[in-house]
Design an enzyme around this catalytic site. Structure first.
Site, PDB file in Angstrom:
ATOM      1  N   GLY A  11      -4.354  -4.239  -3.732  1.00  0.00           N
ATOM      2  CA  GLY A  11      -5.504  -3.009  -3.958  1.00  0.00           C
ATOM      3  C   GLY A  11      -4.665  -1.914  -4.441  1.00  0.00           C
ATOM      4  O   GLY A  11      -4.174  -1.403  -3.577  1.00  0.00           O
ATOM      5  N   HIS A  12      -4.616  -1.593  -5.825  1.00  0.00           N
ATOM      6  CA  HIS A  12      -3.968  -0.400  -6.265  1.00  0.00           C
ATOM      7  C   HIS A  12      -4.920   0.725  -6.630  1.00  0.00           C
ATOM      8  O   HIS A  12      -5.582   0.537  -7.414  1.00  0.00           O
ATOM      9  CB  HIS A  12      -3.055  -0.932  -7.399  1.00  0.00           C
TER      10      HIS A  12
ATOM     11  N   LYS B 281      -0.860   4.232  -7.996  1.00  0.00           N
ATOM     12  CA  LYS B 281      -0.781   5.723  -8.499  1.00  0.00           C
ATOM     13  C   LYS B 281       0.487   6.178  -9.530  1.00  0.00           C
ATOM     14  O   LYS B 281       0.399   6.578 -10.501  1.00  0.00           O
ATOM     15  CB  LYS B 281      -0.825   6.631  -7.251  1.00  0.00           C
TER      16      LYS B 281
ATOM     17  N   GLN C 121       2.000  -5.946  -3.267  1.00  0.00           N
ATOM     18  CA  GLN C 121       2.502  -6.024  -1.739  1.00  0.00           C
ATOM     19  C   GLN C 121       3.644  -5.174  -1.824  1.00  0.00           C
ATOM     20  O   GLN C 121       3.869  -4.166  -2.221  1.00  0.00           O
ATOM     21  CB  GLN C 121       2.860  -7.662  -1.445  1.00  0.00           C
TER      22      GLN C 121
ATOM     23  N   ASP D 265       0.810  -1.062  -0.231  1.00  0.00           N
ATOM     24  CA  ASP D 265      -0.016   0.020   0.081  1.00  0.00           C
ATOM     25  C   ASP D 265       0.769   1.564   0.087  1.00  0.00           C
ATOM     26  O   ASP D 265       0.663   2.381   0.512  1.00  0.00           O
ATOM     27  CB  ASP D 265      -0.858   0.081   1.198  1.00  0.00           C
TER      28      ASP D 265
ATOM     29  N   LYS E  96       1.735   2.353  -5.214  1.00  0.00           N
ATOM     30  CA  LYS E  96       2.230   1.542  -6.437  1.00  0.00           C
ATOM     31  C   LYS E  96       1.414   2.023  -7.564  1.00  0.00           C
ATOM     32  O   LYS E  96       1.587   2.430  -8.458  1.00  0.00           O
ATOM     33  CB  LYS E  96       2.518   0.268  -6.289  1.00  0.00           C
TER      34      LYS E  96
ATOM     35  N   GLY F 117      -0.362  13.809  -2.886  1.00  0.00           N
ATOM     36  CA  GLY F 117      -1.632  13.598  -2.809  1.00  0.00           C
ATOM     37  C   GLY F 117      -2.010  12.562  -3.738  1.00  0.00           C
ATOM     38  O   GLY F 117      -1.157  12.283  -4.329  1.00  0.00           O
TER      39      GLY F 117
HETATM   40  P1  GDP Z   1      -0.680   0.378  -3.522  1.00  0.00           P
HETATM   41  O1  GDP Z   1      -1.284  -0.926  -3.112  1.00  0.00           O
HETATM   42  O2  GDP Z   1       0.631   0.692  -3.230  1.00  0.00           O
HETATM   43  O3  GDP Z   1      -1.177   0.556  -4.968  1.00  0.00           O
HETATM   44  O4  GDP Z   1      -1.366   1.695  -2.561  1.00  0.00           O
HETATM   45  P2  GDP Z   1      -2.891   1.715  -2.263  1.00  0.00           P
HETATM   46  O5  GDP Z   1      -3.770   2.081  -3.229  1.00  0.00           O
HETATM   47  O6  GDP Z   1      -3.380   0.527  -1.636  1.00  0.00           O
HETATM   48  O7  GDP Z   1      -2.795   2.609  -1.198  1.00  0.00           O
HETATM   49  C1  GDP Z   1      -2.318   4.195  -1.104  1.00  0.00           C
HETATM   50  C2  GDP Z   1      -3.369   4.942  -0.889  1.00  0.00           C
HETATM   51  O8  GDP Z   1      -2.698   6.282  -0.673  1.00  0.00           O
HETATM   52  C3  GDP Z   1      -4.403   5.190  -1.830  1.00  0.00           C
HETATM   53  O9  GDP Z   1      -5.729   5.388  -1.361  1.00  0.00           O
HETATM   54  C4  GDP Z   1      -3.905   6.449  -2.845  1.00  0.00           C
HETATM   55  O10 GDP Z   1      -5.216   7.140  -3.408  1.00  0.00           O
HETATM   56  C5  GDP Z   1      -3.427   7.256  -1.661  1.00  0.00           C
HETATM   57  N1  GDP Z   1      -2.073   8.053  -1.889  1.00  0.00           N
HETATM   58  C6  GDP Z   1      -1.268   7.613  -2.898  1.00  0.00           C
HETATM   59  N2  GDP Z   1      -0.334   8.623  -2.986  1.00  0.00           N
HETATM   60  C7  GDP Z   1      -0.695   9.637  -1.919  1.00  0.00           C
HETATM   61  C8  GDP Z   1      -0.223  11.091  -1.642  1.00  0.00           C
HETATM   62  O11 GDP Z   1       0.778  11.429  -1.991  1.00  0.00           O
HETATM   63  N3  GDP Z   1      -0.807  11.659  -0.644  1.00  0.00           N
HETATM   64  C9  GDP Z   1      -1.966  11.026  -0.120  1.00  0.00           C
HETATM   65  N4  GDP Z   1      -2.729  11.986   0.818  1.00  0.00           N
HETATM   66  N5  GDP Z   1      -2.632   9.879  -0.572  1.00  0.00           N
HETATM   67  C10 GDP Z   1      -1.818   9.249  -1.295  1.00  0.00           C
HETATM   68  P1  IMO Z   2      -0.794  -4.189  -1.993  1.00  0.00           P
HETATM   69  O1  IMO Z   2      -0.373  -4.601  -3.578  1.00  0.00           O
HETATM   70  C1  IMO Z   2      -0.921  -4.511   2.027  1.00  0.00           C
HETATM   71  C2  IMO Z   2      -1.170  -8.814   3.589  1.00  0.00           C
HETATM   72  C3  IMO Z   2      -2.302  -9.345   4.409  1.00  0.00           C
HETATM   73  C4  IMO Z   2      -1.604 -10.147   5.535  1.00  0.00           C
HETATM   74  C5  IMO Z   2      -0.618 -10.645   4.545  1.00  0.00           C
HETATM   75  C6  IMO Z   2      -1.132 -12.010   3.880  1.00  0.00           C
HETATM   76  O2  IMO Z   2      -2.276  -3.426  -2.293  1.00  0.00           O
HETATM   77  O3  IMO Z   2       0.246  -3.158  -1.667  1.00  0.00           O
HETATM   78  P2  IMO Z   2      -2.662 -12.396   1.690  1.00  0.00           P
HETATM   79  O4  IMO Z   2      -3.885 -12.211   1.402  1.00  0.00           O
HETATM   80  O5  IMO Z   2      -1.399 -12.394   0.992  1.00  0.00           O
HETATM   81  O6  IMO Z   2      -2.360 -14.105   2.139  1.00  0.00           O
HETATM   82  O7  IMO Z   2      -2.176 -11.973   2.967  1.00  0.00           O
HETATM   83  O8  IMO Z   2      -0.240  -9.862   3.261  1.00  0.00           O
HETATM   84  N1  IMO Z   2      -1.413  -8.039   2.320  1.00  0.00           N
HETATM   85  C7  IMO Z   2      -1.121  -6.795   1.949  1.00  0.00           C
HETATM   86  N2  IMO Z   2      -1.062  -5.815   2.837  1.00  0.00           N
HETATM   87  N3  IMO Z   2      -1.228  -4.412   0.684  1.00  0.00           N
HETATM   88  C8  IMO Z   2      -1.117  -5.526  -0.041  1.00  0.00           C
HETATM   89  O9  IMO Z   2      -1.234  -5.528  -1.438  1.00  0.00           O
HETATM   90  C9  IMO Z   2      -1.425  -6.644   0.572  1.00  0.00           C
HETATM   91  N4  IMO Z   2      -1.711  -7.879   0.167  1.00  0.00           N
HETATM   92  C10 IMO Z   2      -1.409  -8.808   1.112  1.00  0.00           C
HETATM   93  O10 IMO Z   2      -3.003  -8.268   5.026  1.00  0.00           O
HETATM   94  O11 IMO Z   2      -1.098  -9.418   6.351  1.00  0.00           O
HETATM   95 MG    MG Z   3      -2.853  -1.487  -2.036  1.00  0.00          MG
END
Ligand code: GDP
Ligand code: IMO
Ligand code: MG
Length: 423
Positions: free
Chosen positions: A40-41, A18, A224, A13, A16, A414
């Protein structure tokens, strides 16, 4: 042409989705190499927020080809839902989204096994997203799995039945109380498989080899983060794939000597969702503020993310394991307003000061040692140039670059595509 990698350096999270979206204009192909719908991207542009799980984050760019690589595990049910959410964007899915025949399938019973395994663990549960990731990779390495390419064979339903029956016996073995209606789950699964079969399946390693030969620019998108890597993460509280750079080679069939830039992405602080050790985790008002301002809720499960200060010891380890050549720092805007910024630069490990990541980082073995810097008050979200950044943030960036010995090329301020500062 070399293949560049983009991967998360923390517990996922990092942002990535973005950044892949921001960078796609520089690439011809975006290829996901591991993980599945546990990811979840999130992408935001033109006032729209979109969450992708299995589909690569370059999908909104007209000219980019998006590949789901052999290292990915695919749940047809979730994949179909992702496709439906994309319908309004009128993307030519048949030619822009290509799926590796060697990618493994997540069956409904894999999801049930995930739930049974987690329930049986009680308090020691991993905190899995319950998408069936672990059981599917277990079947892959156990040489029992089903792949996308199997769907092109006439006997795939028999194969399915044999595997699902075996899984049912395994669920019984766990002897836990989980309720399910397999007939209903299978009905949805078979319908979704039919939708999936309308897409384009390819021999992705060959496709990528030819693409490299003809000078196409390729970006491999990780899911991840490095601390969730099956080998190098905080085992057993990890996911079931190699999230680190080597995973891109095995997850796409790209040779190690063809890897170009390794783009490592991290948040200006740290988050983690699910169980497992987290040395800099905060249980106070600061942690609560990070979670609230950063809107730290899982993009896949909606669970609140645990928050804490940046951990340079863990980050250095991730930079090392991945061979990171450039860094991107996300969510700097979330730290605006903190009087003091803390950075963990060493651990007190069983009474001794260390600066590397040891085998055990549980709280009983490790206490973080912090350096402190002055915080900044300015709202960063409207800034677009590096020289606009407050001097305290510039000092924070400089400090990190010195510690990590890698330049920070992007500072994100952001969630929107436009809130991205290049350095
Ligand atoms: P990913 O799994 O690495 O793609 O990241 P996620 O989408 O799960 O989580 C990142 C969260 O931070 C999302 O809700 C994005 O919209 C948000 N986000 C990304 N970059 C920024 C930033 O620079 N500032 C803020 N406030 N939110 C951000
Ligand atoms: P992105 O790509 C954050 C975490 C789960 C749990 C562990 C194992 O959005 O960054 P799993 O379902 O893979 O067996 O879960 O890994 N986990 C993540 N945490 N971002 C993710 O993906 C994740 N994918 C799995 O919360 O702790
Ligand atoms: Mg994510």
């Amino acid at each position: 042409m070399a293949v560049d990698l983009l991967l998360g350096l923390q517990w996922g999270d990092e942002g990535k989705g973005k950044i892949v979206d921001v960078l796609t204009k520089n690439y011809d192909i975006i290829a996901r190499f591991q993980g599945g719908p546990n990811a979840g991207h999130t992408l935001e542009f033109d006032g729209i927020k979109h969450v992708l799980h299995t589909i690569p984050s370059g999908i909104f760019h007209k000219n980019a080809i998006n590949i789901v690589g052999n290292g990915v595990v695919i749940d047809p049910v979730i994949f179909k839902k992702e496709l439906e959410a994309l319908e309004q964007f009128k993307i030519d899915i048949k030619s822009k989204l290509l799926i590796s025949r060697k990618a493994h399938l997540i069956l409904p019973t894999h999801r049930l096994l995930d739930a049974a395994s987690e329930t049986s663990k009680g308090k020691a549960k991993i905190g899995s997203t319950l998408k069936g990731i672990g059981p599917t990779y277990m079947d892959k390495t156990g040489r029992n799995g089903m792949r996308i390419g199997d769907l092109e064979m006439s006997d795939w339903k028999e194969k399915y039945r044999a595997l699902a029956d075996k899984h049912e016996a395994m669920i019984d073995y766990y002897n836990v109380d989980i309720e399910y209606d397999l007939a209903e789950l299978e009905n949805e699964f078979f319908k979704s498989v039919e939708a999936l079969k309308k897409l384009t399946f390819i021999d992705s390693e060959e496709y990528l080899f030819q693409a490299q030969r003809s000078g196409k620019k390729i970006l491999a998108e990780g899911a991840q983060g490095s601390l969730l890597d099956i080998d190098f993460g905080t085992y057993p509280f990890v996911t079931s794939s190699n999230t680190t750079a080597a995973g891109a080679c095995t997850g796409l069939g790209v040779a190690p000597n063809q890897i170009g830039e390794v783009k490592g992405i991290f948040k200006a602080y740290t988050t983690r969702v699910g169980s497992g050790p987290f040395p800099t985790e905060l249980f106070d008002e600061d942690g609560e503020t990070m979670g609230r301002v950063g809107n730290e809720f899982g993009a896949t499960t909606g669970r609140p993310r645990r928050c804490g200060w940046l951990d340079i010891v863990a980050l250095k380890y991730a930079v090392q394991v991945n061979g990171v050549t450039e860094l991107m720092m996300m969510k700097a805007d979330v730290l605006s307003g903190f009087e003091t910024i803390k950075i963990c630069t060493a651990y007190n490990y069983k009474g001794e000061k260390i600066t590397h990541l040891p085998y055990n980082i549980e709280a009983e073995n490790v206490t973080p040692i912090y350096s402190e810097m002055k915080g900044w008050k300015e709202d960063l979200t409207k800034m677009s140039k590096a020289d606009e950044l407050p001097k305290e943030l510039a000092a924070y960036i400089e400090f990190l670059e010195k510690e990590l010995e890698v330049p920070i090329k992007i500072v994100s301020v952001g969630p929107d595509r436009t809130q991205t500062i290049l350095r």
